[in-house]
Design an enzyme around this catalytic site. Structure first.
Site, PDB file in Angstrom:
ATOM      1  N   GLY A  26      -0.696 -16.167   7.350  1.00 47.26           N
ATOM      2  CA  GLY A  26      -1.156 -14.872   6.600  1.00 47.26           C
ATOM      3  C   GLY A  26       0.216 -14.195   6.023  1.00 47.26           C
ATOM      4  N   GLY A  55       2.447 -10.441   7.160  1.00 41.76           N
ATOM      5  CA  GLY A  55       1.689 -10.510   8.099  1.00 41.76           C
ATOM      6  C   GLY A  55       0.715  -9.391   8.348  1.00 41.76           C
ATOM      7  N   GLU A 115       4.705   2.042   0.317  1.00 45.24           N
ATOM      8  CA  GLU A 115       5.351   1.695   1.554  1.00 45.24           C
ATOM      9  C   GLU A 115       5.232   0.274   1.892  1.00 45.24           C
ATOM     10  OE1 GLU A 115       7.819   3.890   3.546  1.00 45.24           O
ATOM     11  OE2 GLU A 115       8.242   1.853   3.421  1.00 45.24           O
ATOM     12  N   VAL A 123      -4.408  -8.161   4.594  1.00 48.78           N
ATOM     13  CA  VAL A 123      -3.983  -6.896   4.819  1.00 48.78           C
ATOM     14  C   VAL A 123      -5.101  -5.910   4.905  1.00 48.78           C
ATOM     15  CG1 VAL A 123      -2.425  -5.101   3.877  1.00 48.78           C
ATOM     16  CG2 VAL A 123      -1.899  -7.310   3.463  1.00 48.78           C
ATOM     17  N   LYS A 143      10.091  -7.073  -5.269  1.00 49.20           N
ATOM     18  CA  LYS A 143      10.737  -5.945  -4.193  1.00 49.20           C
ATOM     19  C   LYS A 143      11.970  -5.312  -4.528  1.00 49.20           C
ATOM     20  CE  LYS A 143       8.026  -8.435  -0.601  1.00 49.20           C
ATOM     21  NZ  LYS A 143       7.946  -9.364   0.379  1.00 49.20           N
ATOM     22  N   GLU A 181       1.980 -15.432  -0.194  1.00 53.84           N
ATOM     23  CA  GLU A 181       1.181 -14.929  -1.237  1.00 53.84           C
ATOM     24  C   GLU A 181       0.057 -15.843  -1.458  1.00 53.84           C
ATOM     25  OE1 GLU A 181       1.618 -11.805  -2.749  1.00 53.84           O
ATOM     26  OE2 GLU A 181       2.889 -11.782  -0.923  1.00 53.84           O
ATOM     27  N   LYS A 230       3.724  -5.354  -4.690  1.00 55.17           N
ATOM     28  CA  LYS A 230       5.073  -5.237  -5.316  1.00 55.17           C
ATOM     29  C   LYS A 230       4.896  -6.026  -6.864  1.00 55.17           C
ATOM     30  CE  LYS A 230       4.635  -8.798  -2.579  1.00 55.17           C
ATOM     31  NZ  LYS A 230       3.966  -8.576  -1.058  1.00 55.17           N
TER      32      LYS A 230
END
Ligand code: NAP
Ligand code: HSE
Length: 440
Positions: free
Chosen positions: A190, A307, A132, A17, A208, A193, A108
């Protein structure tokens, strides 16, 4: 407070990320700056291993192994926590908030476990927390609940919130691919986790669901207060049986609020959805969320749920919101921190009030009287059978019995399962799936 001319951004965690955020923010910098009316500067990034080869190259002098140094650096206005986990990530988040900085998070697990502490730190020290990217990847579902549907009370929110599991389920169903092979693909792409059991055992979806439940209902629901079941027990046979019955199989989060009894239930489990339901037709890494509000009715959102690119899109939207907040001040935003007022004293629904129809697959001895013994156990718990399918099982002398039930409740079906396991004629662990008779 005068707004700074240049906003410095620190990226803590430069993996899937973090690199995506750096790459896409760099590519769209001029455009974003002119739309926001501020200068954005990617100032620093942190990693664990400085020698690791990375797809996104940045000057070595900008890299550190100390994310806390970024969190505490007074020149960094926006700290992106993209490390994962709940220990170092918590320290980084709190350190930044305690000096009044803005934290942007995709984490999360951290929000589910430490949400109240994080929100309190933001409020106490004048920091802000944006998240977000923590739910449903590139779908702006946080903004939907916080801003777009602010007029509503939410009776039901349900959907696919884990890209890895949806990718695995879809590939197993469409290509008959093995679970292990598809999970390895999801890791390579990707999506998964660092600890993939968070995905496949349902915990990531539960984290989540906790974030969405808090936004929608102002209540922090911990994972040990939910039903959480993952996808590991599902076999290709279940897809075939479900299709025969007119259903697809999806791992869902379901958040239901009854405003009459003022009860809330949050659950995560593989679910049979009618083939006509739009969520049942969402494939691969895509997520889908159905939100029913008392004013708007039912709305539906879909997009890539995991992703690098989809997640970077969500993180950058938070960075843009953070920049607007720094430029214009509070008042221009409905901040996530204000959601607590939605609670209204609601309680969690006890198990006997969580109702569903059920799909039960049993591997049984193929001999006379077996179905009658199973039906007797179910009848004792007042679980009424709606349909029965029988096919040969892989084991010699065994049969697969697939039963669906009329509506029952979690307590009755739980006791039924316990008693079925104890029968000598039941040869393997029963597979129980809920049936979600959701129209849309
Ligand atoms: P990742 O690829 O494993 O990246 C984690 C980064 O944090 C790496 O740069 C790693 O350093 C660094 N890091 C980990 N432990 C560290 C430590 N102890 N000290 C210093 N640095 C450390 O993870 P990711 O997939 O980018 O996920 C990051 C966060 O985003 C997680 O909270 C995840 O749940 C969330 N998220 C991920 C996705 C997705 O699709 N991947 C989507 C939405 C949300 P090295 O690179 O040197 O190992
Ligand atoms: N592992 C998560 C998923 C990443 O597969 O959905 C996105 O939150």
């Amino acid at each position: 407070m005068s707004s700074p001319q240049i906003l410095n951004i620190g990226i803590c965690g430069f993996g899937t990320v973090g690199q995506g955020v750096w790459k896409h923010l760099s590519a769209h910098l001029g455009d974003l700056e002119s739309r926001l009316g501020v200068k954005l500067h990617l100032a620093r990034a942190s990693v664990r291993d400085l020698t690791k080869k990375r797809d996104v190259k940045i000057p070595a002098r900008l890299l550190t192994t100390d994310p806390l140094a970024i969190a505490k650096d007074p020149s960094i206005h926006i700290v992106c926590e993209l490390i994962g986990g709940t220990t170092l990530a918590r320290q980084v988040t709190l350190a930044a908030l305690r000096r009044g900085a803005i934290v942007v998070s995709a984490n999360k697990a951290l929000i589910c476990e430490h949400g109240p502490e994080i929100i309190a730190a933001a409020q106490q020290h004048g920091g802000h927390f944006f998240f977000e990217a923590s739910v449903a990847g590139g779908i702006p579902i946080i903004k939907v609940l916080r801003e777009g549907l602010v007029a509503n009370r939410f009776t039901r929110i349900y959907g696919i919130l884990n890209g890895t599991c949806n990718y695995i389920l879809t590939q197993m169903e469409d290509r008959n691919a093995s679970y292990a092979e598809v999970l390895a693909d999801a890791k390579r792409l990707g999506y998964a986790e660092a600890d993939e059991s968070l995905d496949v055992d349902g915990w990531d979806t539960a984290h989540k669901a906790s974030v969405l439940a808090w936004l929608a209902h102002g209540v922090w629901v911990k994972t040990d207060q939910m039903i959480v079941e993952g996808i590991a027990g599902i076999t290709p046979a279940d897809f075939k049986h479900a299709a025969t019955l007119g259903y697809g199989v999806k791992l869902l989060a379901v958040i239901s609020r009854d405003f009459v009894s003022n009860e809330l239930s949050v659950r995560v489990h593989p679910t049979l959805l009618p083939e006509s339901n739009v969520v049942a037709n969402v494939s691969g890494v895509f997520n889908a969320v159905s939100v029913t509000g008392d004013v708007v009715g039912t709305t539906f959102y879909s997009g890539r749920g995991a992703g690098q690119d989809a997640t970077a899109s969500a993180v950058i939207s938070d960075i843009a919101d953070a920049a607007a907040l720094l430029k214009h001040g509070k008042g221009s935003h409905l901040l996530g921190e204000d959601q607590g007022i939605r609670g209204g004293g609601c309680r969690l629904t006890p198990p006997e009030r969580i109702r569903s129809r059920y799909y039960l697959r049993l591997t049984v001895q193929d001999e006379p009287g077996v179905l009658a013994r199973i039906a007797t156990v179910m009848a004792k718990q007042k679980v009424s059978i709606a349909s029965v399918l029988q096919t040969p099982a892989e084991q010699a002398g065994a049969a697969a019995l697939v039963l669906t039930t009329h509506e029952s409740n979690e307590r009755a079906i739980g006791t039924t399962l316990q008693q079925l396991r104890a029968l000598a004629v039941v040869l393997a662990e029963p597979v129980l799936l809920r049936i979600g008779d959701f129209e849309q």
